[in-house]
Motif scaffolding. Sequence first.
Motif, short mmCIF file in Angstrom:
data_model
loop_
_atom_site.label_atom_id
_atom_site.label_comp_id
_atom_site.label_asym_id
_atom_site.label_seq_id
_atom_site.Cartn_x
_atom_site.Cartn_y
_atom_site.Cartn_z
N PHE A 14 0.88 -1.27 -0.02
CA PHE A 14 0.03 -0.11 -0.10
C PHE A 14 0.65 1.38 0.21
O PHE A 14 1.75 1.36 0.83
N ASN A 15 0.60 2.04 -0.76
CA ASN A 15 1.23 3.28 -1.14
C ASN A 15 0.95 4.46 -0.17
O ASN A 15 0.27 5.23 -0.61
N SER A 65 -6.07 4.85 -1.42
CA SER A 65 -4.48 4.94 -1.83
C SER A 65 -4.49 4.68 -3.33
O SER A 65 -5.04 3.64 -3.75
N ASP A 66 -3.53 5.39 -3.90
CA ASP A 66 -3.13 5.13 -5.34
C ASP A 66 -2.05 3.93 -5.11
O ASP A 66 -0.71 4.31 -5.20
N SER A 67 -2.34 2.59 -5.02
CA SER A 67 -1.49 1.66 -4.84
C SER A 67 -1.38 0.74 -6.20
O SER A 67 -2.32 -0.24 -6.27
N PRO A 68 -0.37 1.00 -7.04
CA PRO A 68 -0.55 -0.09 -8.14
C PRO A 68 -0.34 -1.34 -7.94
O PRO A 68 -0.90 -2.31 -8.69
N PHE A 69 0.21 -1.77 -6.94
CA PHE A 69 0.57 -3.06 -6.45
C PHE A 69 -0.72 -3.57 -6.13
O PHE A 69 -0.72 -4.94 -6.32
N ILE A 70 -1.47 -2.83 -5.56
CA ILE A 70 -2.82 -3.56 -5.04
C ILE A 70 -3.82 -4.02 -6.45
O ILE A 70 -4.37 -5.07 -6.61
N SER A 71 -3.60 -2.95 -7.45
CA SER A 71 -4.38 -3.13 -8.88
C SER A 71 -3.72 -4.49 -9.19
O SER A 71 -4.45 -5.21 -9.99
N LEU A 72 -2.52 -4.57 -9.42
CA LEU A 72 -1.71 -5.77 -10.03
C LEU A 72 -2.20 -7.11 -9.20
O LEU A 72 -2.52 -7.82 -9.93
N THR A 73 -2.27 -6.97 -7.86
CA THR A 73 -2.68 -7.88 -7.13
C THR A 73 -3.98 -8.54 -7.30
O THR A 73 -4.52 -9.60 -7.58
N ALA A 84 2.35 -10.32 0.37
CA ALA A 84 2.84 -8.85 0.61
C ALA A 84 1.81 -7.90 1.15
O ALA A 84 1.88 -7.08 2.12
N VAL A 85 0.66 -8.12 0.69
CA VAL A 85 -0.52 -7.46 1.05
C VAL A 85 -1.12 -8.06 2.43
O VAL A 85 -1.06 -7.09 3.27
N GLU A 131 -7.93 -10.14 0.67
CA GLU A 131 -9.06 -10.37 -0.22
C GLU A 131 -9.99 -9.06 -0.31
O GLU A 131 -10.64 -8.76 -1.25
N TYR A 132 -10.52 -8.45 0.90
CA TYR A 132 -11.45 -7.42 0.91
C TYR A 132 -10.79 -6.35 0.24
O TYR A 132 -11.52 -5.73 -0.75
N PHE A 133 -9.48 -5.94 0.22
CA PHE A 133 -9.15 -4.95 -0.56
C PHE A 133 -8.83 -5.20 -1.98
O PHE A 133 -9.06 -4.31 -2.88
N THR A 134 -8.42 -6.45 -2.26
CA THR A 134 -8.31 -6.71 -3.80
C THR A 134 -9.67 -6.79 -4.63
O THR A 134 -9.78 -6.48 -5.66
#
Length: 357
Positions: A14-15, A65-73, A84-85, A131-134
């Motif tokens: 998370f960024n 949050s603008d988190s590209p990692f979460i979008s990728l996940t 990682a999440v 899972e909630y956030f993804t």
Amino acid sequence: MNNFKQELAGLCAFNVKNDALIKAFSALGGRSAVKSVEAYMEICAVLLTADKSLGEYLKDMLIFSDSPFISLTAENPTELRKKAVESDLRIIGRIAGYSSQRLKEELSEKYGDIFAELPDYEQGSFDYTAEYFTNFTEKNGSGIFAKYKAFSYCGGLCPIENTDPVRLSDLKNYEAQRNQVVENTVCFLNGKPAQNVLLYGDRGTGKSSTVKAILNEFEGLRMVELSKNDVGELPALFRQLKRVPLKFIITIDDLTFSENDDRFGILKAALEGSLSARPDNILIYATTNRRKIIKETEFEREIGGADAIDESMTLADRFGLFVTFSKPNKEVYLDIVRKLAADRGINIPESELHAAA
């Protein structure tokens, strides 16, 4: 006490490291009692200003949050990415476990009883899985796209906080026209073939209101207002939005062009396909009250304006779906008035209502 700075340095998915609350927690527990007092007061100020509990604030902070990692996940949830999440959530969960009373007690043990009289914040709860956030990101996007549904564009995306609340049920008559737009939008959202739309007709017939109402009917839809003066920015806007896993409608109101306007060619290329073709997650909905989108010169009017008409029709054809909102006759107009009056609870004799209309 807990070494917040060291622990929060371990965030990677998370960024959020530049969030005011996270920075304040990171500043706690250092060598300076004064800096810890300032940091604690910043935590209270952030939470009390936001009118949120600590748990609520942390959840919203992660969601928006603008988190590209979460979008990728969300797009490709490998085991390493999910771990990682989950690691980040354990860290944030430990922060959420601190009530203001517990935090003040631990700070007092280190610096002396100088925190007892400081204000408190509400702790709340924080019990969320990776899972909630993804799942949320997959459905709503991240960053500003998760927080806002509508944007204007002028060199960049600017969120619109207060959108027009108009609903399709607020608009009377013209059901056949609106149904075409609604059905096209449903196809678009469901991944089926859909068309760019040109809504043509007289002023006040509900073209722009129909487009605005569409936004309020569909949760997963996002909308970007583009001024006709900024049509030249379409390729840049396409590049920005094609990376976002959401569906966008770009709206252009009162579409007209002057002769030899470069923006005409840019829009035409965007509609018909080119090297900067419209991505699959974007449609263009435009409105116009001019039958001829290209304004005729005086000379063209004298000779019939055939070339300008041809060019206008060429652009109109590129939209795929052309919906006409004709000027209502008196009977239709009064029917609209009666329906609007009923919605607003205006109970007066029909003859009086018609006369006032």
